[in-house]
Design a protein around this motif. Structure first.
Motif, PDB file in Angstrom:
ATOM      1  N   LYS A 171       0.827  -1.202   0.000  1.00  0.00           N
ATOM      2  CA  LYS A 171       0.000   0.000   0.000  1.00  0.00           C
ATOM      3  C   LYS A 171       0.867   1.260   0.000  1.00  0.00           C
ATOM      4  O   LYS A 171       0.614   2.201  -0.758  1.00  0.00           O
ATOM      5  CB  LYS A 171      -0.905  -0.011   1.232  1.00  0.00           C
ATOM      6  N   LEU A 172       1.919   1.264   0.832  1.00  0.00           N
ATOM      7  CA  LEU A 172       2.819   2.411   0.901  1.00  0.00           C
ATOM      8  C   LEU A 172       3.530   2.638  -0.429  1.00  0.00           C
ATOM      9  O   LEU A 172       3.642   3.775  -0.899  1.00  0.00           O
ATOM     10  CB  LEU A 172       3.839   2.217   2.023  1.00  0.00           C
ATOM     11  N   SER A 173       3.983   1.573  -1.068  1.00  0.00           N
ATOM     12  CA  SER A 173       4.688   1.735  -2.347  1.00  0.00           C
ATOM     13  C   SER A 173       3.756   2.283  -3.422  1.00  0.00           C
ATOM     14  O   SER A 173       4.153   3.138  -4.219  1.00  0.00           O
ATOM     15  CB  SER A 173       5.323   0.417  -2.789  1.00  0.00           C
ATOM     16  N   ARG A 174       2.513   1.814  -3.440  1.00  0.00           N
ATOM     17  CA  ARG A 174       1.561   2.335  -4.429  1.00  0.00           C
ATOM     18  C   ARG A 174       1.269   3.815  -4.193  1.00  0.00           C
ATOM     19  O   ARG A 174       1.173   4.591  -5.140  1.00  0.00           O
ATOM     20  CB  ARG A 174       0.264   1.538  -4.376  1.00  0.00           C
ATOM     21  N   ILE A 175       1.121   4.208  -2.931  1.00  0.00           N
ATOM     22  CA  ILE A 175       0.858   5.616  -2.621  1.00  0.00           C
ATOM     23  C   ILE A 175       2.033   6.484  -3.055  1.00  0.00           C
ATOM     24  O   ILE A 175       1.844   7.527  -3.694  1.00  0.00           O
ATOM     25  CB  ILE A 175       0.566   5.789  -1.114  1.00  0.00           C
ATOM     26  N   ILE A 176       3.251   6.061  -2.718  1.00  0.00           N
ATOM     27  CA  ILE A 176       4.438   6.855  -3.061  1.00  0.00           C
ATOM     28  C   ILE A 176       4.586   6.989  -4.566  1.00  0.00           C
ATOM     29  O   ILE A 176       4.798   8.095  -5.099  1.00  0.00           O
ATOM     30  CB  ILE A 176       5.710   6.234  -2.432  1.00  0.00           C
ATOM     31  N   ILE A 177       4.467   5.889  -5.289  1.00  0.00           N
ATOM     32  CA  ILE A 177       4.666   5.932  -6.743  1.00  0.00           C
ATOM     33  C   ILE A 177       3.567   6.757  -7.415  1.00  0.00           C
ATOM     34  O   ILE A 177       3.839   7.545  -8.331  1.00  0.00           O
ATOM     35  CB  ILE A 177       4.752   4.503  -7.315  1.00  0.00           C
TER      36      ILE A 177
END
Length: 97
Positions: free
Chosen positions: A18-24
């Motif tokens: 979830k964090l990686s999707r938000i950042i990208i």
């Protein structure tokens, strides 16, 4: 010898994804807007690459925030109490007949 943790729990994996999707997504949107404002698509790509690198550093290593809820595995049964395999059960049934 070093004791380095190499695992994440299931909730930690979900949190990392979830964090990686938000950042990208955030870096992609900001990069697209900034690239449009200055009319340089290369700036969009550079900002997106920076977001992917940041997301990789924050989510690929098994940081302690991704290991807060480990699974409690059952203890193995003693050898004498293990369930017979299917082939062993069929053999014992044939012997009884």
């Amino acid at each position: 010898m070093l004791n380095i943790a190499t695992h994440m729990d299931y909730e930690g994996q979900g949190r990392a994804e979830k964090l990686s999707r938000i950042i990208i997504t955030l870096f992609g949107a900001v990069g697209l807007i900034w690239g449009y404002v200055i009319q340089q698509f290369s700036q969009t790509v550079y900002i997106l690459i920076a977001g992917v690198l940041l997301a990789s550093v924050l989510t690929i290593p098994p940081w302690p925030i991704y290991r807060q809820k480990p699974l409690n595995w059952q203890k193995p049964r003693p050898e004498s109490q293990t369930v017979a395999t299917g082939a062993e059960q069929e053999t014992s049934k044939k012997k009884k007949k």
